[in-house]
Design an enzyme around this catalytic site. Structure first.
Site, PDB file in Angstrom:
ATOM      1  CB  ALA A 129      43.249  48.439  12.957  1.00  0.00           C
ATOM      2  CE  LYS A 151      46.599  51.302  16.376  1.00  0.00           C
ATOM      3  NZ  LYS A 151      45.589  52.133  15.848  1.00  0.00           N
ATOM      4  CG  ASP A 165      41.217  48.809   8.615  1.00  0.00           C
ATOM      5  OD1 ASP A 165      41.987  48.189   9.374  1.00  0.00           O
ATOM      6  OD2 ASP A 165      41.332  50.039   8.406  1.00  0.00           O
ATOM      7  CD1 TRP A 170      41.548  56.135  11.678  1.00  0.00           C
ATOM      8  CD2 TRP A 170      42.293  54.921   9.946  1.00  0.00           C
ATOM      9  NE1 TRP A 170      42.914  56.223  11.648  1.00  0.00           N
ATOM     10  CE2 TRP A 170      43.387  55.497  10.602  1.00  0.00           C
ATOM     11  CE3 TRP A 170      42.517  54.119   8.837  1.00  0.00           C
ATOM     12  CZ2 TRP A 170      44.694  55.291  10.179  1.00  0.00           C
ATOM     13  CZ3 TRP A 170      43.804  53.901   8.410  1.00  0.00           C
ATOM     14  CH2 TRP A 170      44.891  54.479   9.076  1.00  0.00           C
TER      15      TRP A 170
HETATM   16  N1  PMP Z   1      42.744  51.067  10.398  1.00  0.00           N
HETATM   17  C1  PMP Z   1      42.141  51.586  11.455  1.00  0.00           C
HETATM   18  C2  PMP Z   1      40.662  51.479  11.592  1.00  0.00           C
HETATM   19  C3  PMP Z   1      42.897  52.248  12.430  1.00  0.00           C
HETATM   20  O1  PMP Z   1      42.283  52.775  13.499  1.00  0.00           O
HETATM   21  C4  PMP Z   1      44.290  52.332  12.276  1.00  0.00           C
HETATM   22  C5  PMP Z   1      45.153  53.039  13.290  1.00  0.00           C
HETATM   23  N2  PMP Z   1      44.675  54.178  13.814  1.00  0.00           N
HETATM   24  C6  PMP Z   1      44.860  51.747  11.152  1.00  0.00           C
HETATM   25  C7  PMP Z   1      44.061  51.124  10.233  1.00  0.00           C
HETATM   26  C8  PMP Z   1      46.345  51.797  10.827  1.00  0.00           C
HETATM   27  O2  PMP Z   1      47.220  51.520  11.792  1.00  0.00           O
HETATM   28  P1  PMP Z   1      48.787  51.513  11.559  1.00  0.00           P
HETATM   29  O3  PMP Z   1      49.094  52.045  10.202  1.00  0.00           O
HETATM   30  O4  PMP Z   1      49.337  52.375  12.632  1.00  0.00           O
HETATM   31  O5  PMP Z   1      49.188  50.091  11.686  1.00  0.00           O
END
Ligand code: PMP
Length: 393
Positions: free
Chosen positions: A210, A243, A208, A127
């Site tokens: 997500a 998500k 991570d 990411w």
């Molecule tokens: N980690 C990954 C791999 C992601 O794809 C995302 C969102 N695109 C996030 C973390 C963070 O998401 P958010 O801060 O919107 O909760």
């Protein structure tokens, strides 16, 4: 002072969103930004979230501050969802954060306080915001090979060869499930081999997470994380609720840290300190909704049913797209789309081919040919498949 500022590089995905909005074509297709969309192109508020909001509106009597690290009930509900019901309470410290991004940022900061001079190892690709934040922090980071672009699959041999260079105290960042941007994930046997390697090297895993619930199911998507949590003495997990609860703009995330029980109080204290130094209290609204949904049996059932429908919908689109591409290309070279999991797959198109599809067909995907499966529906799958073939992918 302000005239000293230099222009910052645009976030490519957010820039693409702007380009899409400015495109007047009716039949344009947005496969760019990582937001779930239903078949009508909407990102709905989940039914359980609506119901919890209603209950909260009726019951909430104060909006005074909560705890610096967030509510213990939120920590417990999230720890149970991620680590399972029997998670090790005596090893857990937790911090409510501003989304999963905030959890990643605080995880980096925690590691920097605990062990200045460490290197963090990040998958290539990853990411983009991981790299952007690490560069901003001037944090030493190295890439490990992850994806075999030709095979569109995890290059596990290369990954392990690169991680062999990890030093004691280094942090290795892994995607818990639904790897962004590739959609290619480790098998449980591979997770186990990674755990062995990190154990042998004295390295610290940072996971991570997500997209829990978007791949193979809530428990299945946490299996790698649970295996690591059982095997390694110190583990950082940055989880996002954006998500799987569809609450992107509420900015709900959590950093969970497993440590030796003897280090727990220090760790928890440092986590709270980190929030205090950045934004003080993290947003509470989303965290409270998540806690209500996870702990109320009726809300939880409603949420899991909807999440499962979202997951199945994406799997169906994957299968449909792979089948259509098989038919049009007369080959099985796109079968990986049905095997990948989560919202993304990397198609393997060149930046020129991606650009051609944008200009000719109004199809927007990220320049590395990451496509958001959830941006498709039954009508647009054949349009995309034809455009992919026409572009010569
Ligand atoms: N980690 C990954 C791999 C992601 O794809 C995302 C969102 N695109 C996030 C973390 C963070 O998401 P958010 O801060 O919107 O909760």
């Amino acid at each position: 002072m302000l005239s000293n500022l230099k222009p910052q590089a645009e976030d490519k995905i957010l820039a693409l969103m702007g380009q899409f909005r400015a495109d007047p074509r009716q039949n344009k297709i947005d496969l760019g930004v990582g937001v779930y969309k239903d078949a009508t192109g909407l990102t709905p508020v989940m039914r359980a979230v609506k119901a919890a909001e209603k209950q909260l509106w009726e019951a909430e009597t104060s909006k005074s501050y909560t705890a610096l690290a967030g509510e213990p009930a939120f920590h417990a509900a999230m720890a149970e969802m991620v680590f399972g019901a029997n998670y090790p309470k005596d090893r857990l410290s937790a911090l409510a954060t501003v989304g999963g991004t905030g959890a990643c940022r605080q995880a980096f900061e925690l590691a920097r306080i605990a062990n200045p001079g460490f290197t963090i190892w990040v998958s290539n690709p990853t990411w983009p915001n991981h790299l952007s934040i690490l560069s901003f922090l001037k944090q030493d980071h190295k890439l490990y090979r992850y994806f075999d672009s030709a095979a569109r699959a995890v290059d596990f041999t290369a990954m392990m060869a690169d991680l062999d260079g990890v030093k004691p105290g280094d942090v290795v960042l892994l995607h818990g499930c639904c790897h962004n941007p590739t959609g290619a994930n480790l098998t449980l046997a591979q997770w186990s081999a990674v755990a062995d390697l990190l154990e042998a090297k004295g390295a610290i895993p940072m996971i991570d997470l997500a997209y829990q619930g978007f791949g193979d199911g809530l428990d299945e998507d946490a299996a790698g994380t649970r295996l690591i949590a059982e095997r390694l003495p110190e583990v950082l997990v940055a989880a996002s609720c954006s998500k799987n609860f569809g609450i992107y703009r509420e900015r709900t995330g959590i950093l969970m840290v497993l440590s030796d029980p003897a280090d727990r109080a220090l760790t928890q204290g440092t986590l709270a300190y980190l929030n205090r130094q950045t934004y003080s209290f993290a947003p509470d609204h989303g965290a409270r909704l998540v806690t209500m949904i996870l702990t109320d049996p009726a809300l939880r059932t409603e949420w899991q049913t909807e999440l499962e429908a979202v997951r199945q919908g994406m799997l169906g689109l994957r299968e449909q797209l792979a089948a259509e591409l098989k038919r049009l290309s007369n080959s099985d070279r796109f079968d990986f789309i049905a095997q990948h999991r989560g919202m993304f797959s990397r198609l393997g198109a060149t930046p020129e081919q991606v650009e051609q599809m944008r200009i000719k067909n109004g199809i927007y995907m990220v320049g590395d040919s990451r496509l958001n499966i959830a941006g498709l529906n039954a009508e647009t799958v054949p349009i995309l498949a034809q455009a992919v073939i026409d572009a010569g992918v």
